[in-house]
Design an enzyme around this catalytic site. Sequence first.
Site, PDB file in Angstrom:
ATOM      1  N   THR A   1       0.811  -1.218   0.051  1.00  0.00           N
ATOM      2  CA  THR A   1       0.034   0.039  -0.033  1.00  0.00           C
ATOM      3  C   THR A   1       0.811   1.040   0.179  1.00  0.00           C
ATOM      4  O   THR A   1       0.515   2.236  -0.542  1.00  0.00           O
ATOM      5  CB  THR A   1      -0.838   0.058   1.194  1.00  0.00           C
ATOM      6  OG1 THR A   1      -1.782  -1.174   0.982  1.00  0.00           O
ATOM      7  CG2 THR A   1      -1.778   1.243   1.229  1.00  0.00           C
TER       8      THR A   1
ATOM      9  N   LYS B   1      -0.776  -8.781  12.696  1.00  0.00           N
ATOM     10  CA  LYS B   1      -1.575  -7.561  12.130  1.00  0.00           C
ATOM     11  C   LYS B   1      -3.274  -8.157  12.786  1.00  0.00           C
ATOM     12  O   LYS B   1      -3.539  -8.939  12.629  1.00  0.00           O
ATOM     13  CB  LYS B   1      -1.971  -7.759  10.439  1.00  0.00           C
ATOM     14  CG  LYS B   1      -2.611  -6.573  10.305  1.00  0.00           C
ATOM     15  CD  LYS B   1      -2.921  -6.456   8.480  1.00  0.00           C
ATOM     16  CE  LYS B   1      -3.628  -5.172   8.043  1.00  0.00           C
ATOM     17  NZ  LYS B   1      -3.905  -4.961   6.598  1.00  0.00           N
TER      18      LYS B   1
ATOM     19  N   TYR C   1      -5.571 -29.807  30.278  1.00  0.00           N
ATOM     20  CA  TYR C   1      -6.767 -30.590  30.360  1.00  0.00           C
ATOM     21  C   TYR C   1      -6.716 -32.164  29.407  1.00  0.00           C
ATOM     22  O   TYR C   1      -5.190 -31.930  28.714  1.00  0.00           O
ATOM     23  CB  TYR C   1      -7.670 -29.530  29.469  1.00  0.00           C
ATOM     24  CG  TYR C   1      -8.349 -28.578  30.361  1.00  0.00           C
ATOM     25  CD1 TYR C   1      -9.184 -28.539  31.095  1.00  0.00           C
ATOM     26  CD2 TYR C   1      -7.603 -27.217  29.845  1.00  0.00           C
ATOM     27  CE1 TYR C   1      -9.513 -27.323  31.730  1.00  0.00           C
ATOM     28  CE2 TYR C   1      -8.029 -26.103  30.726  1.00  0.00           C
ATOM     29  CZ  TYR C   1      -9.229 -26.270  31.604  1.00  0.00           C
ATOM     30  OH  TYR C   1      -9.607 -25.247  32.362  1.00  0.00           O
TER      31      TYR C   1
ATOM     32  N   ASP D   1       1.494  -6.398  -4.235  1.00  0.00           N
ATOM     33  CA  ASP D   1       0.825  -6.277  -3.014  1.00  0.00           C
ATOM     34  C   ASP D   1       0.966  -7.670  -2.363  1.00  0.00           C
ATOM     35  O   ASP D   1       1.486  -8.736  -2.755  1.00  0.00           O
ATOM     36  CB  ASP D   1      -0.938  -6.808  -3.453  1.00  0.00           C
ATOM     37  CG  ASP D   1      -1.828  -6.752  -2.357  1.00  0.00           C
ATOM     38  OD1 ASP D   1      -1.552  -7.467  -1.671  1.00  0.00           O
ATOM     39  OD2 ASP D   1      -2.696  -5.814  -2.575  1.00  0.00           O
ATOM     40  N   SER D   2       1.218  -7.528  -0.944  1.00  0.00           N
ATOM     41  CA  SER D   2       2.006  -8.514  -0.094  1.00  0.00           C
ATOM     42  C   SER D   2       1.200  -9.636  -0.294  1.00  0.00           C
ATOM     43  O   SER D   2       1.602 -10.843   0.199  1.00  0.00           O
ATOM     44  CB  SER D   2       2.074  -8.071   1.412  1.00  0.00           C
ATOM     45  OG  SER D   2       0.690  -8.075   2.033  1.00  0.00           O
TER      46      SER D   2
ATOM     47  N   THR E   1       0.898  -4.600   4.163  1.00  0.00           N
ATOM     48  CA  THR E   1       0.526  -4.968   5.463  1.00  0.00           C
ATOM     49  C   THR E   1       0.267  -6.442   5.542  1.00  0.00           C
ATOM     50  O   THR E   1       0.100  -6.944   6.761  1.00  0.00           O
ATOM     51  CB  THR E   1      -0.260  -3.872   6.083  1.00  0.00           C
ATOM     52  OG1 THR E   1      -1.450  -3.859   5.390  1.00  0.00           O
ATOM     53  CG2 THR E   1       0.356  -2.547   6.129  1.00  0.00           C
ATOM     54  N   ASP E   2      -0.569  -6.722   4.715  1.00  0.00           N
ATOM     55  CA  ASP E   2      -1.357  -8.189   4.720  1.00  0.00           C
ATOM     56  C   ASP E   2      -0.686  -9.167   5.285  1.00  0.00           C
ATOM     57  O   ASP E   2      -1.050 -10.121   6.374  1.00  0.00           O
ATOM     58  CB  ASP E   2      -2.134  -8.255   3.554  1.00  0.00           C
ATOM     59  CG  ASP E   2      -3.248  -7.360   3.184  1.00  0.00           C
ATOM     60  OD1 ASP E   2      -3.677  -6.602   3.971  1.00  0.00           O
ATOM     61  OD2 ASP E   2      -4.092  -7.474   2.239  1.00  0.00           O
TER      62      ASP E   2
END
Length: 333
Positions: free
Chosen positions: A13, A157, A278, A54-55, A86-87
């Site tokens: 971005t 993120k 557990y 784009d990532s 950022t993705d």
Amino acid sequence: MRKRILIINTGGTLSSVNSEQGLSPGLTSREILEELRMVSKNLEMETEDFCSLDSANIFPDDWAALAVRIGQAYLKHDGIVIIHGTDTLAYTASMLSFMLQNIPIPVVITGSQLSISHPVADAMENCRCAIHMAASGYPGVFAAFNRKVMLGCRTSKVRSMSFDAFDSTNYPNAAQISALGLHVRKEVLPQKKGVFRVQPEYSDRVFLLKLYPGIDPSILRMLKEQGYRGVYIEGFGLGGMPFVKHDFASAVREAVEDGMTVLAGSQCPYEGSNLSVYETGLQALKGGVLQAYDMTAEAAVTKLMWVLGQTARPEEIRDYFQIDLVREVTIPL
């Protein structure tokens, strides 16, 4: 002598421009540098374009190539900044933490929620933080966002639109920008444990599986048949898996006996897993699973990929997950 900082642009971005297909990476590293002149005073800046993606389109082979490039460049620079979408930024930051263990300079990954060309973008502030962390002299792999610096292997993120998009999960921030400037918390930084060498080998035959009520245990057999070598399972609560009706714990044991590495953690992002509390966890432990403890999902997946790239021997794989390599995990005493 002015410090030399290399900026490597991968797209995202921060470098995006509007097009008929929507926002997509379009600015070159040279164009980005022109915008950054005002925040990089007293530093010698160099830029290069690694890719323009784009990532969501960044893949493991890109991580390996980026690690190799950093290994070639680090001797000529005091710090490196990587501009990234950022993705999947947290995945890249985590994997580079493993591939670049003991690197003697700071490597700082950053991005933004708005393009640097937008008048109210967060891009300039994030780059300022990243550049000055890269010039700090503190070695390691970091992510810089919203005036905070996080260890790369602890970054996730957590918000899709907010400028405060990332958190350091289950671990303190490595540094913060305030009215006092950049304050680095030396006690939380990764410790050098050996000689630096790039370790880009990995296996992409790793699967991330989130449990849900009623999940069919045969999914593990299907993954093995498809050639997967490892699976990271996000279990319920402290990491529990069902063993009544849909007996997932038995399927895990069979997968381990068949040579698959099974790593187990919690679906909860905070506080981590503990499979010894557990019965739903103890059954899985008896089946041979490894524990992720308080690792982020990004760190768990990338560490599993990286470890399987280093060795195929089960005992060595288990050893890797019983030690903290780059402060990616807190292992109970």
